[in-house]
Design a protein around this motif. Structure first.
Motif: not given
Lengths: 340, 340
Positions: A325-331
């Motif tokens: 879940g949660g918002e899209p993130k950076t790698d």
């Protein structure tokens, strides 16, 4: 020509036996010590270790013994392949005799109350020994079958690395040296936790995409933790890091994987452990690792998720939901951890 | 509420179809373009893509079409999932209309004569497009089956990453952003070479130790090459690096893996390619990569070994002997490459 002093391997399990064979194949004298005289007698008589390495011939030059004093007599290099639970107790009586020798642990684990790694225990009980460790993607049976294998010997003492290479490096077994003992040894201990998760994923019929995502994320959080403790992040790109993690998360025979598989099928931890017959190292590691990570403030979502399932009554579904879940993130969370 | 402009997916293969489904499941309008009108008609009528993704329902909101002009009409975001051999030719006629739009390649490959990656070709033919790419451990069928999957969108243009995340990120598909377009895209192209090696190792019944050693060494040399070209080494610790490499070297269905398997069984390259019916991308990549690595002076023993087998008449045994031979080494060649 100088006379080569014999090499001792302590511990008659599958890994110890495979190592003793490698030394013997390199033409060096080697003694294999085990506690049980019956087992030593069986190996002497049958040239096989049927309990731990069935079907593999024990080299004629391997001298199996249950006499610990005799085994280490005159040995400069001693490879310690004892179970983590037995190591401290087994070596304490002979500690004074081990001073000054090359002592190399091949055992993966973390002592619960002290958070000490095996080589740290060796250094504590034998302060003037020259300490090293071996770790890597090394299934014992495959080594014994002469499958091409590479391992890492790690020590801040270069002579330790050279001695181990001279004893073990051969046509099918390649020994790389590293100065990052802490990083290599931590990798070997931490990966057991992720083997449990890999077993769970397999039980849930998760695919290759998921498995690969889990391994990659496991590598990231192992690296974060180890770097925080002082390890070299690059170790985790190597054989003892990602290499061992891949083998561990692919090998269906390890106790850790099997505990995870049972959990994935809906069993409780108690049921899983009862079925497998003994505690998996990864379960112990998980407890102490969770505590240490919390103390150090290291972000370890997979460790936290597995801990919540095993010890806080959360369901697998809840934990997966939270992880995905949660918002899209950076790698870049790995990079953040490594270079800030 | 603003009206959401439709999203175009170009290419009706398994990956394009899986992506179109993800967009539709996120409630966004989506058009799936393919050259073959028959295929588009089949998808419209049967809501399935039987040739490339049999058994998977194509979402009712996916608009399949063979009209390229119509497909891109009014689309701000265009996902390009065309074969590497068709990409340049298919887009050239509509290049002027693509200016200013978000153009995101999902195709892995290197153009032979130019050594250009797919996004570099896009940037060449559509100079004012906003370019990005997607890469990661992403088997199309598993995405379509809603196996938990993570991918990386990479662009130096943050808005490209945000658009792709908005279109594709969902409950079972997680999209991480990266600014290292070159590193992510090179990883996706290079790994195909190592899939051939993994297939060979499997045909030779090599074990987990060997497989893991090969993947680790592959990762080291991929990283060396990419860093030399200007990529961020940390990308190779992530999903698009080690993550994709693990999937590719584990997936028995890829053409690269199957070519390697045939070679490992003793077939020649011609026989292997004839049997599989088309050239594997990894074979093309190997040729251009070998040339480029020689030119740049990057040490790539696995690439050199595979090249010697495929194009210089060396036997597998000779190459393995050379790879495993030599004096014991340190495990720091990765580190050397990254930090010197």
């Amino acid at each position: 020509m100088t006379v080569q002093s014999p090499i001792a391997v302590l511990g008659g399990g599958s890994f110890g036996t495979a190592l003793a064979n490698l030394v013997a194949e390199n033409g060096l004298p080697v003694r294999l010590w085990m506690r049980d005289p019956q087992q030593a007698e069986t190996i002497r008589r049958e040239r096989e270790n049927p309990r731990y390495l069935k079907g593999i011939k024990v080299h004629a030059a391997v001298e199996a013994t249950s006499d610990l004093q005799g085994a280490i007599q005159g040995c400069e290099l001693i490879l310690v392949a004892l179970p983590s639970s037995a190591l401290r107790q087994a070596l304490a009586p002979i500690a004074p005799q081990l001073e000054g020798r090359f002592l190399v642990s091949t055992t993966k684990g973390i002592e619960a109350h002290s958070f000490m790694l095996m080589s740290e225990i060796l250094a504590e009980i034998v302060p003037r020994a020259r300490i090293g460790i071996i770790s890597g993607p090394n299934l014992a049976r495959e080594i014994a079958e002469h499958q091409l294998t590479a391992t890492v010997v790690a020590s801040e003492d270069e002579e330790v690395c050279r001695r181990v290479q001279a004893a073990l490096h051969g046509r099918t077994f390649r020994v790389y040296a590293s100065a990052d003992r802490l990083g290599v040894e931590l990798a070997g201990a931490l990966k057991n936790v992720y083997a449990i998760i890999a077993g769970m994923a397999a039980a849930l019929a998760m695919g290759e995409n998921t498995r690969s995502m889990l391994i990659t994320r496991a590598l990231a959080e192992m690296t974060r933790f180890a770097v925080q403790r002082g390890a070299n992040p690059i170790t985790y790109l190597g054989l003892a890091g990602v290499g061992d993690l891949i083998v561990t998360c692919s090998s269906e025979k390890s106790r850790n994987y099997r505990v995870g598989h049972a959990l994935g099928r809906g069993q409780t931890l108690d049921e899983a452990v009862a079925q497998i017959g003994e505690t998996a190292e990864g379960v112990n590691t998980l407890r102490v690792l969770k505590e240490k990570a919390d103390e150090l403030g290291v972000y370890m979502p997979l460790v936290n998720g597995l801990y919540a399932i095993l010890f806080e009554g959360r369901s697998l579904g809840q934990v997966i939901e939270a992880l995905m879940g949660g918002e899209p993130k950076t790698d870049v969370d790995v990079a953040d951890a490594l270079f800030t």
